[in-house]
Design an enzyme around this catalytic site. Structure first.
Site, PDB file in Angstrom:
ATOM      1  N   GLU A  48      45.397  -1.770  19.469  1.00 53.57           N
ATOM      2  CA  GLU A  48      44.319  -2.498  19.161  1.00 53.57           C
ATOM      3  C   GLU A  48      42.975  -1.649  19.213  1.00 53.57           C
ATOM      4  OE1 GLU A  48      43.685  -5.466  22.248  1.00 53.57           O
ATOM      5  OE2 GLU A  48      45.651  -6.082  22.221  1.00 53.57           O
ATOM      6  N   ASP A  59      34.227  -9.206  28.008  1.00 53.28           N
ATOM      7  CA  ASP A  59      34.602  -7.816  28.694  1.00 53.28           C
ATOM      8  C   ASP A  59      33.721  -7.604  29.944  1.00 53.28           C
ATOM      9  OD1 ASP A  59      36.255  -6.849  26.646  1.00 53.28           O
ATOM     10  OD2 ASP A  59      34.545  -7.114  25.235  1.00 53.28           O
TER      11      ASP A  59
END
Ligand SMILES: Cc1ncc(COP(=O)(O)O)c(C=O)c1O
Lengths: 274, 422
Positions: A48, A59
């Site tokens: 990824e 995040d």
């Protein structure tokens, strides 16, 4: 190789697949490509590539720090596609993980009657990319992406969460191609000391709706945790721990790459023990 | 009643939060799956609450007895003389905590209690929404955490102190540009991990569905009251109404009651910063383009790659690179007109209103005054002195005295010309 063949191959070996994440452009574009290739060499089955974004609401601090570093150095979306091309050239299936706006607004958005989404899908496909993971786009908001992905034969990897209802899980998996991304914890990305007890039941509820492989992410940082997750999931997704390995060696790239390879090997061993 | 939800308008979102329908595609919900269940739960709770007379009555009573509403509609006579048209000011500056924001937080906090959640979180830029949230949390006995960019905690130390005194936890945010948009990011990160017991009191009419519509419902009392006050007093509707637009809560709060009055022209004034031909502004509708930010599709200040561009305004409360999606819809359908007002024009209007009316406005609200005076002069030329323009004075300027001292060079003891007496 496609994402689904990578998962099928792992399944044939009676193990889970190891899915590794790093943001592109970290520590810089060339360094990021070296790092991702090191992860491929040491045993990642699927890669990824993160597209650094100014407002990454899913995040935690580790990935934020790396993405911010890439943005501060002026990374462009074309650099991310270049990274995908370099990694996909190894033969390992490579997807982009991205927040939605950079896709919708690729190259300034709609131009000459072609949407940003359509041009992004075309350029991702021609770079050899396998598809997209979209953490802030759910299938019910994604008709444009789904249509573009289908036109360009790209994987659509949507997320399911412990808070998802069974109806939403069914709706989500029906729209996925490649694999289903199960977020094992309620929270942002980041390494955690223990794996979540929400993950197992979520994987079971997801499996009840689909034959697609189910990858579990958020929090795994070592081989033992990977083995635990591999015992009930088809894929173990690791991100922050890889970023941490590089962040811990800011002034010595060779040492960073060695740490990355050692971590990958430990995790690759873990998914074979699960 | 100040808050009864009268009719819906022709400019409402559909059930999925799309303004103008999915074809127009403004608004919607671009959010992590992990938050969808909570947003669905909130949508149901909000619909049920608005349909429940006891909820509406309690909200109304709190606004009246605790927040000091309805706010007066004030005829600013000296200002009217100056421009030759009738200027009406909706005095939201007189509300408890000094701005329209108290309406939204009391509504959301009341809903939080109804939903059985015990903790609230909020983002804040200038600190006004943070102070309002801390106030509402104290009123309802809820735990409160406010996220605020470190750039803003330094600029707005007084509001940090107010939040602390009110019992809230203030978490400084150092990521990204360390301003309002990053505070929103951090609040969303908190919410993903705490959503089972925590409500996110969103500070403006932006963000994912249902926030733009729900915040509108809680602030629309501004326009409902003003429309009635104007009709009662003058027997006519205003020719034009005006508000400043940051995220858009005070503006949509005023506009909603007038959206289906075709004779009423609607103006939103955006922060033009140092000028929309410079990179330093926050005129999102005027100079931004279509994109997705904080869960909604709207106008966004962004670069070619869709990265958010940092905004600038002298007014921290307007310093946001996005805007509520209903404003994008009103702008593209032409129902409302959005124009930029520069920092300097707003500061001039702040001084003008202070001296002609004895009202020191928030710098945010001064943007509305500056833009509206231009409109008033034009209307006066067309229609004569009975032309009426209604301006939302969304807040008072106490919080902005630091900026005013610096901008105007006020309060320097060496500038005191009079001899001491006594
Ligand atoms: C007095 C005042 N007016 C306006 C605003 C801008 O917000 P909105 O556009 O949501 O009304 C703020 C925000 O802090 C404010 O304090």
């Amino acid at each position: 190789m496609t994402v689904s063949t990578a998962f099928a191959k792992a399944r044939a070996d009676d193990r889970a697949a190891l899915v590794g994440y790093l943001p592109a452009g970290f520590p810089d574009v060339a360094g990021g490509i070296d790092a991702l290739r090191a992860m491929v060499d040491a045993g990642c089955d699927v890669i990824e590539v993160g597209l650094p974004y100014s407002d990454p609401v899913m995040d935690g601090p580790t990935i934020q720090a790396a993405a911010q570093q890439a943005l501060d150095r002026g990374i462009r979306t074309t650099d991310v596609l270049r990274t995908v091309e370099a990694v996909a050239a190894t033969g390992t299936p490579t997807v982009i993980m991205t927040y939605w706006n950079p896709v919708e607004h690729y190259g300034g958005g709609r131009r000459n009657g072609r949407s940003g989404v359509e041009r992004f899908a075309a350029d991702l496909a021609s770079a050899g990319g396998a598809g997209l993971i979209t953490p802030d786009l759910t299938p019910d908001s994604a008709p444009e992406w789904i249509a573009a992905a289908d036109r360009h034969d790209l994987d659509k990897i949507f997320l399911v969460a412990p808070s998802s209802t069974d109806e939403r899980i069914a709706m989500t998996t029906a729209a996925c191609r490649g694999f289903v991304y199960a977020t094992a914890v309620m929270g942002v990305t980041g390494a955690r000391a223990t794996t979540s007890d929400l993950a197992g039941p979520l994987v079971a509820r997801t499996r009840a709706t689909t034959d697609l492989p189910v990858g579990v992410g958020l929090g795994v940082s070592n081989g033992d945790q990977a083995a635990t997750v591999a015992s009930y999931a088809d894929g173990v997704i690791v991100g922050s721990a890889f970023v941490r390995a590089l962040l811990d060696h800011p002034d010595d790239r060779a040492a960073g790459l060695r740490a990355l390879s050692a971590l990958t090997a430990d995790l690759a061993d873990g998914v074979r023990r699960g | 009643m100040t808050t009864r939800v009268e009719a819906t308008t022709s400019y409402d979102a559909d059930e999925n939060g799309w303004f103008g329908g999915p074809e127009a595609g403004w608004g919607g919900r671009f959010m992590p799956e992990a938050l969808v269940a909570a947003l669905d739960e909130l949508t149901v709770a909000w619909h049920e609450a608005m349909a429940d007379p006891s909820f509406v009555a309690e909200f109304d009573a709190i606004l009246r007895e605790y927040a000091g509403l309805p706010s007066p509609l004030y005829h600013a006579e000296r200002l009217s003389q100056l421009v030759g048209a009738r200027i009406l000011l909706k005095r939201e500056d007189l509300n408890h905590t000094g701005a329209h924001k108290i309406r939204n937080v009391l509504g959301q906090a009341l809903l939080t209690r109804r939903m059985g959640k015990t903790r609230v979180i909020a983002e804040t830029g200038a600190g006004q929404h943070g102070v309002a949230s801390a106030t509402a949390a104290a009123y309802f006995g809820l735990d409160c955490t406010v996220y605020m960019g470190t750039v803003d905690t330094r600029r707005q130390a007084l509001n940090v102190a107010r939040m602390h005194l009110l019992g809230a936890t203030v978490v400084p945010v150092d990521s990204g540009s360390a301003t309002l948009k990053d505070a929103i990011n951090e609040a969303l990160r908190d919410w993903v991990a705490s959503v089972d017991h925590t409500a996110y009191l969103f500070g403006t009419a932006a963000g994912p569905h249902p926030f733009p519509s729900m915040v509108r419902d809680f602030t629309r009392g501004i326009g409902d009251e003003a429309r009635r006050q104007c009709l009662d007093r003058y027997g006519v509707l205003p020719d034009a109404i005006a508000a400043c637009v940051g995220g858009g809560s005070n503006a949509i709060g005023l506009f909603t009651a007038f959206l289906d009055d075709p004779g009423v022209a609607i103006f939103g004034f955006e922060p033009g910063g140092e000028g929309v031909d410079t990179p330093r502004h926050a005129a999102t509708i005027h100079a931004g383009d279509r994109g997705v930010l904080h869960g909604a599709r709207t106008f966004v200040l962004q670069d070619e790659d869709g990265q958010t561009i940092e905004s600038h305004s002298i007014s921290a409360g307007l310093d946001y690179p996005g805007v509520g999606p209903q404003h994008a819809h009103l702008a593209t359908t032409g129902r409302a007109t959005y124009l930029p007002v520069t920092d300097a024009e707003a500061m001039d209007a702040m001084a003008l209103l202070s001296r002609t009316e004895g009202i020191i406005p928030a710098i945010e609200s001064a943007h509305a005054v500056a833009g509206a005076l231009d409109v008033a002069r034009r209307l006066a030329a067309e229609r004569g002195p009975d032309a009426t323009i209604l301006i939302n004075l969304s807040g008072r300027g106490d919080k902005d005295m630091g900026t005013a001292i610096e901008y105007f060079g006020l309060g320097n003891p060496d500038d005191v010309t009079e001899e001491p007496v006594g």
